[in-house]
Every structure is written in C-alpha cells, then in structure tokens.
Design a protein around this motif. Structure first.
Motif, mmCIF file in Angstrom:
data_model
loop_
_atom_site.group_PDB
_atom_site.id
_atom_site.type_symbol
_atom_site.label_atom_id
_atom_site.label_comp_id
_atom_site.label_asym_id
_atom_site.label_seq_id
_atom_site.Cartn_x
_atom_site.Cartn_y
_atom_site.Cartn_z
ATOM 1 N N GLN A 78 0.797 -1.220 0.000
ATOM 2 C CA GLN A 78 0.000 0.000 0.000
ATOM 3 C C GLN A 78 0.837 1.282 0.000
ATOM 4 O O GLN A 78 0.345 2.348 0.351
ATOM 5 C CB GLN A 78 -0.983 -0.018 1.172
ATOM 6 N N VAL A 81 -0.878 4.239 -1.964
ATOM 7 C CA VAL A 81 -1.938 4.953 -1.246
ATOM 8 C C VAL A 81 -1.330 5.824 -0.140
ATOM 9 O O VAL A 81 -1.797 6.932 0.102
ATOM 10 C CB VAL A 81 -3.039 4.004 -0.724
ATOM 11 N N ARG A 84 -0.138 8.942 -1.840
ATOM 12 C CA ARG A 84 -1.264 9.787 -2.238
ATOM 13 C C ARG A 84 -1.806 10.572 -1.045
ATOM 14 O O ARG A 84 -2.103 11.750 -1.141
ATOM 15 C CB ARG A 84 -2.365 8.934 -2.873
ATOM 16 N N ASP A 91 -8.510 14.211 -4.482
ATOM 17 C CA ASP A 91 -9.011 12.896 -4.895
ATOM 18 C C ASP A 91 -8.442 11.726 -4.086
ATOM 19 O O ASP A 91 -8.344 10.612 -4.590
ATOM 20 C CB ASP A 91 -8.724 12.679 -6.378
ATOM 21 N N LYS A 92 -8.117 11.933 -2.852
ATOM 22 C CA LYS A 92 -7.496 10.885 -2.047
ATOM 23 C C LYS A 92 -8.347 9.619 -1.946
ATOM 24 O O LYS A 92 -7.828 8.511 -1.931
ATOM 25 C CB LYS A 92 -7.194 11.404 -0.640
ATOM 26 N N GLU A 94 -10.825 8.623 -4.056
ATOM 27 C CA GLU A 94 -11.516 8.288 -5.293
ATOM 28 C C GLU A 94 -10.913 7.079 -5.998
ATOM 29 O O GLU A 94 -10.412 7.180 -7.111
ATOM 30 C CB GLU A 94 -11.548 9.506 -6.211
ATOM 31 N N ASP A 95 -10.986 5.928 -5.370
ATOM 32 C CA ASP A 95 -10.653 4.676 -6.048
ATOM 33 C C ASP A 95 -11.374 3.525 -5.355
ATOM 34 O O ASP A 95 -12.012 3.699 -4.326
ATOM 35 C CB ASP A 95 -9.144 4.443 -6.140
ATOM 36 N N GLU A 96 -11.258 2.367 -5.936
ATOM 37 C CA GLU A 96 -12.009 1.202 -5.458
ATOM 38 C C GLU A 96 -11.496 0.622 -4.132
ATOM 39 O O GLU A 96 -12.125 -0.265 -3.565
ATOM 40 C CB GLU A 96 -12.015 0.099 -6.536
ATOM 41 N N GLN A 97 -10.395 1.129 -3.633
ATOM 42 C CA GLN A 97 -9.861 0.618 -2.369
ATOM 43 C C GLN A 97 -10.669 1.082 -1.160
ATOM 44 O O GLN A 97 -10.525 0.537 -0.082
ATOM 45 C CB GLN A 97 -8.414 1.072 -2.189
ATOM 46 N N TRP A 98 -11.495 2.120 -1.347
ATOM 47 C CA TRP A 98 -12.218 2.726 -0.238
ATOM 48 C C TRP A 98 -13.695 2.386 -0.269
ATOM 49 O O TRP A 98 -14.320 2.356 -1.317
ATOM 50 C CB TRP A 98 -12.046 4.249 -0.252
ATOM 51 N N SER A 99 -14.251 2.132 0.897
ATOM 52 C CA SER A 99 -15.685 1.957 1.075
ATOM 53 C C SER A 99 -16.057 2.666 2.374
ATOM 54 O O SER A 99 -15.211 3.254 3.028
ATOM 55 C CB SER A 99 -16.045 0.468 1.128
#
Length: 160
Positions: A78, A81, A84, A91-92, A94-99
C-alpha cells in the motif's frame, strides 16, 4: 541551547516505523485523511492510541473537531496509497480501495488493521497536535500480510 534541526530530522529518519492512514469525516460530510508514521498504543485500560498531525495540515481542522476517526495500519503493497495521502490533493478517496465502514467512516480494503476511535484528547505538541483516541473497535486482516515500513525517508519491504 538550540538544537540543529537538520541533525534532529536526520536522527529521526534512523527510527523505522509502520505507516498508517487516519481518516475521519468533516462537518460537511467530506472524508479527510493523511499519512502518518507517528502512531502508537498508549494504554490498554481504557484502550487508547495516539497519532500526530501537523497544525498546518489540510485535514487538521477536521481531526481537531472530530468526535470519531479510524486509523488504518498499511500493508507492504500500500505504498502508493500512503504517498497519495501524504500529498495535498482532493481525490485521495476516489478509487475502489475505499468503502464506508459500519461506523460511517472511510474504510481501506487490504489494510493490516483498522482501529475505530472516539476522540479522547488533543494535546499541543509544538507544530503538531497529539490526537489521543479511545479505541471502540479493532479489526485485523487475517491474510498474514506484511507491514509497510518507513525508514530513512523511504518505504521498505518487510519480507525482504
């Protein structure tokens, strides 16, 4: 006697540490987070952890005022990330790693651990704030991953 800040900073790079991403949601409902290697447990009863954040950080007001936050312990893969979240950018998340976790806070997939906290105290630490959180939930990823380590201003592979 004044200390040489360059020498002090260099000395601190000699201490290896893990890497974390603390997250919260600000008053407008926007997720906020940053990369930190200043993280540790403080007490077991009650369970307390601390993380430090620069007063000048973009996310400082959100964490200063937060009633809840979560801290993710990053796995060896990681590094991107972590980089970033160390930058000032919009946009920290804004990807599929976050829910969104059950606690309503951002949750990072693949982190080795996640501790959800209620704000306990904020202390002055010079140019940083020392955020102390009371742990209300702790999750551990059981995939036997390796930690992301930071030493001499770069990430190291724990498995190497």
């Amino acid at each position: 006697m004044a200390i040489d800040q360059i020498a002090f900073r260099h000395a601190m790079t000699q201490f290896g540490s893990g890497v974390t991403i603390p997250v919260t949601v600000d008053g407008a409902g926007q997720p906020r987070g940053f990369t930190a290697n200043s993280f540790c447990s403080v007490a077991m009863d009650p369970p307390l952890v601390l993380v430090c954040l620069a007063h000048g950080a973009e996310s400082y007001p959100a964490f200063r005022d937060a009633q809840r936050y979560a801290i993710h312990v990053l796995s060896a893969d990681q590094g991107p990330v972590a980089l970033r979240f160390a930058e000032k950018r919009a946009d920290k998340f804004e990807d599929e790693q976050w829910s969104t976790g059950e606690d309503g806070l951002p949750e990072l997939r693949g982190a080795l651990a996640r501790v959800s906290c209620e704000a306990h105290a904020v202390y002055d630490g010079g140019d940083h704030a020392i955020l102390v959180g009371r742990v209300v939930e702790a999750k551990v990823d059981e995939t036997d991953g390796q930690p992301l380590l930071y030493f001499r201003r770069k990430f190291l592979d724990a498995a190497a």
